[in-house]
Design a protein around this motif. Sequence first.
Motif, PDB file in Angstrom:
ATOM      1  N   MET A 128       0.845  -1.201   0.000  1.00 55.90           N
ATOM      2  CA  MET A 128       0.000   0.000   0.000  1.00 55.90           C
ATOM      3  C   MET A 128       0.875   1.244   0.000  1.00 55.90           C
ATOM      4  O   MET A 128       1.815   1.345   0.793  1.00 55.90           O
ATOM      5  N   ASN A 129       0.575   2.192  -0.892  1.00 52.15           N
ATOM      6  CA  ASN A 129       1.283   3.472  -0.946  1.00 52.15           C
ATOM      7  C   ASN A 129       0.400   4.567  -0.348  1.00 52.15           C
ATOM      8  O   ASN A 129      -0.785   4.674  -0.676  1.00 52.15           O
ATOM      9  N   ILE A 130       0.990   5.384   0.513  1.00 47.12           N
ATOM     10  CA  ILE A 130       0.264   6.468   1.179  1.00 47.12           C
ATOM     11  C   ILE A 130       1.104   7.734   1.088  1.00 47.12           C
ATOM     12  O   ILE A 130       2.318   7.704   1.332  1.00 47.12           O
ATOM     13  N   LEU A 131       0.474   8.840   0.750  1.00 52.83           N
ATOM     14  CA  LEU A 131       1.172  10.122   0.705  1.00 52.83           C
ATOM     15  C   LEU A 131       0.458  11.117   1.606  1.00 52.83           C
ATOM     16  O   LEU A 131      -0.711  11.452   1.386  1.00 52.83           O
ATOM     17  N   LEU A 132       1.157  11.568   2.652  1.00 51.59           N
ATOM     18  CA  LEU A 132       0.635  12.617   3.524  1.00 51.59           C
ATOM     19  C   LEU A 132       1.077  13.956   2.948  1.00 51.59           C
ATOM     20  O   LEU A 132       2.274  14.196   2.747  1.00 51.59           O
ATOM     21  N   LYS A 133       0.128  14.823   2.673  1.00 57.31           N
ATOM     22  CA  LYS A 133       0.431  16.110   2.052  1.00 57.31           C
ATOM     23  C   LYS A 133       0.479  17.230   3.099  1.00 57.31           C
ATOM     24  O   LYS A 133      -0.459  17.418   3.870  1.00 57.31           O
ATOM     25  N   SER A 134       1.593  17.937   3.096  1.00 56.00           N
ATOM     26  CA  SER A 134       1.765  19.125   3.924  1.00 56.00           C
ATOM     27  C   SER A 134       1.396  18.862   5.384  1.00 56.00           C
ATOM     28  O   SER A 134       0.600  19.576   5.983  1.00 56.00           O
ATOM     29  N   ALA A 135       2.021  17.815   5.944  1.00 57.58           N
ATOM     30  CA  ALA A 135       1.762  17.449   7.336  1.00 57.58           C
ATOM     31  C   ALA A 135       2.806  18.090   8.246  1.00 57.58           C
ATOM     32  O   ALA A 135       4.013  17.991   7.979  1.00 57.58           O
ATOM     33  N   LYS A 136       2.373  18.723   9.298  1.00 54.37           N
ATOM     34  CA  LYS A 136       3.295  19.326  10.259  1.00 54.37           C
ATOM     35  C   LYS A 136       3.798  18.234  11.197  1.00 54.37           C
ATOM     36  O   LYS A 136       3.012  17.579  11.880  1.00 54.37           O
ATOM     37  N   ILE A 137       5.094  18.044  11.231  1.00 56.69           N
ATOM     38  CA  ILE A 137       5.698  16.962  12.002  1.00 56.69           C
ATOM     39  C   ILE A 137       5.980  17.423  13.429  1.00 56.69           C
ATOM     40  O   ILE A 137       6.611  18.452  13.650  1.00 56.69           O
ATOM     41  N   ILE A 138       5.492  16.647  14.397  1.00 56.64           N
ATOM     42  CA  ILE A 138       5.771  16.916  15.808  1.00 56.64           C
ATOM     43  C   ILE A 138       6.614  15.758  16.323  1.00 56.64           C
ATOM     44  O   ILE A 138       6.111  14.669  16.611  1.00 56.64           O
ATOM     45  N   ASN A 139       7.914  15.972  16.401  1.00 59.36           N
ATOM     46  CA  ASN A 139       8.830  14.932  16.879  1.00 59.36           C
ATOM     47  C   ASN A 139      10.138  15.593  17.286  1.00 59.36           C
ATOM     48  O   ASN A 139      11.046  15.782  16.480  1.00 59.36           O
ATOM     49  N   SER A 140      10.239  15.960  18.555  1.00 62.38           N
ATOM     50  CA  SER A 140      11.383  16.743  19.035  1.00 62.38           C
ATOM     51  C   SER A 140      12.701  15.977  18.939  1.00 62.38           C
ATOM     52  O   SER A 140      13.772  16.580  18.980  1.00 62.38           O
ATOM     53  N   LYS A 141      12.630  14.645  18.784  1.00 60.46           N
ATOM     54  CA  LYS A 141      13.861  13.855  18.681  1.00 60.46           C
ATOM     55  C   LYS A 141      14.493  13.988  17.300  1.00 60.46           C
ATOM     56  O   LYS A 141      15.659  13.651  17.119  1.00 60.46           O
ATOM     57  N   THR A 142      13.703  14.434  16.324  1.00 57.59           N
ATOM     58  CA  THR A 142      14.224  14.612  14.961  1.00 57.59           C
ATOM     59  C   THR A 142      14.234  16.108  14.650  1.00 57.59           C
ATOM     60  O   THR A 142      13.277  16.654  14.111  1.00 57.59           O
ATOM     61  N   LYS A 143      15.313  16.770  15.016  1.00 56.44           N
ATOM     62  CA  LYS A 143      15.399  18.227  14.895  1.00 56.44           C
ATOM     63  C   LYS A 143      15.228  18.689  13.441  1.00 56.44           C
ATOM     64  O   LYS A 143      14.715  19.774  13.177  1.00 56.44           O
ATOM     65  N   GLU A 144      15.653  17.852  12.506  1.00 51.69           N
ATOM     66  CA  GLU A 144      15.601  18.224  11.093  1.00 51.69           C
ATOM     67  C   GLU A 144      14.167  18.484  10.627  1.00 51.69           C
ATOM     68  O   GLU A 144      13.930  19.340   9.770  1.00 51.69           O
ATOM     69  N   PHE A 145      13.215  17.739  11.207  1.00 54.92           N
ATOM     70  CA  PHE A 145      11.829  17.841  10.732  1.00 54.92           C
ATOM     71  C   PHE A 145      10.870  18.443  11.758  1.00 54.92           C
ATOM     72  O   PHE A 145       9.742  18.795  11.411  1.00 54.92           O
ATOM     73  N   ASN A 164       1.750  -1.081  10.751  1.00 59.95           N
ATOM     74  CA  ASN A 164       1.618  -2.455  10.248  1.00 59.95           C
ATOM     75  C   ASN A 164       1.155  -2.494   8.790  1.00 59.95           C
ATOM     76  O   ASN A 164       0.338  -3.341   8.405  1.00 59.95           O
ATOM     77  N   ASN A 165       1.666  -1.531   8.003  1.00 61.64           N
ATOM     78  CA  ASN A 165       1.337  -1.443   6.579  1.00 61.64           C
ATOM     79  C   ASN A 165      -0.170  -1.312   6.347  1.00 61.64           C
ATOM     80  O   ASN A 165      -0.719  -1.841   5.381  1.00 61.64           O
ATOM     81  N   GLN A 166      -0.839  -0.613   7.261  1.00 59.22           N
ATOM     82  CA  GLN A 166      -2.267  -0.351   7.145  1.00 59.22           C
ATOM     83  C   GLN A 166      -2.529   1.105   7.542  1.00 59.22           C
ATOM     84  O   GLN A 166      -1.703   1.741   8.202  1.00 59.22           O
ATOM     85  N   ILE A 167      -3.698   1.598   7.149  1.00 61.06           N
ATOM     86  CA  ILE A 167      -4.094   2.957   7.536  1.00 61.06           C
ATOM     87  C   ILE A 167      -5.519   2.932   8.044  1.00 61.06           C
ATOM     88  O   ILE A 167      -6.376   2.203   7.512  1.00 61.06           O
TER      89      ILE A 167
END
Length: 419
Positions: free
Chosen positions: A1-18, A412-415
């Motif tokens: 399954m292919n999924i594309l999230l468009k213009s999603a604001k990432i909240i993850n302080s452990k990944t400073k890049e995003f 788990n490869n599901q949405i």
Amino acid sequence: MNILLKSAKIINSKTKEFHLKKRDILIKNGVIEKIASTIDAPSKTKIVTHKNLHVSLGWIDTGVSFGEPGFEERETIDNGLKTASSSGFTAVLLNPSSFPLPDSSSDIVFLKNSGEGQITNLHPFGNLTVNGKGETLAELYDMKNAGAVGFYDFKHAVSNPNLLKIALQYAQGFQGTVLSFPMDNYIAGKGNVNEGIVSTQLGLKGIPAMAEELQISRDLFILEYTGGKLHIPTISSGNSVKLIAVAKKKGLNVTCSVAVHNLMLTDEVLEEFDTNYKVLPPLRTNNDSKELIKGVKNGTVDFVTSDHTPLNIELKKVEFDNAEYGSIGLESSFGVLNEIFGTEESIEILTRGRKTFGLEEPDFKEGAKANLTLFDPKTELTFTEEHVVSSSKNSLFLNQKLKGLALGVIANNQIYLNS
């Protein structure tokens, strides 16, 4: 399954890049393939858009109850996991509250198998003692090997101190986590709400905070003697936070959780005698709530749980003294936390817990398995039965105004997306 999230604001302080950046996220066959400012959708791709789409690592709840086996009318495992998915959780730790109680490896295997193939992962606790009677240790090592993440007589204190001592010593051999519910039954007696001004005014029997604090003090003394890993679920007293803080400064391996409703609500709501507010431990005072919130903020309180406890109407629509303890909470957890702590801190809270219980932690980077929660932190709503996915409707947040909405999960490869 292919999924594309468009213009999603990432909240993850452990990944400073995003962190706090808006990005497109492409997921192929359950793996994050690309994170970029703009991604063109490949053919046969499900595109997910939302006006205020946010994404974080998948949330975990460290203490939920369903009903199956034995109490399917309250909640089946299938519908319970659907409820968790719709509420933004990609993992739940299942309390041993079914019938028969899970006190053997075969019981754990049954629960694990019942959760197979679902989007939300189910990780069961096994009972600490045989039949939850508090007399003889259950098959702890075998249950650990079968997939149990800890050992807990649900909502029952370990009354026998020697039994707790032996359990902590024995479980050290295989890195097992022992849970002890914080309530001295002799002090609690027949009480069913917080002992204080409100219980006196309403003529309801009270459970003093001392019942919790004495039990925690005893358990921490035993832990200091034995070593091992102790988790204290759903504390409710401000003094309990202080006791645990001292134990952590000593270097003891102790963690604790608080039920989300004990952060927002106090015993003052009991004036209507609404049995949805009958929970265990009970709702306490405003000062207790403030100290618990402080404890979450400074890390003394490790986890916030929904303490999701579905109960059919026959167990709640009775006189207050006769009603069962418990409230559902998965569906309202994010809205309550977001109201109290704000978005970034709420997400940090909701993603805590996997390491403590020996579970693999997801990662937010290209090449990692997608284990994500989608949400909108700004939507305000009045929480009603229309928002309840659970089979049971016994929520103490009904008709409360909440801020924030889970949109779905990817795992788990599901949405799963809420309609």
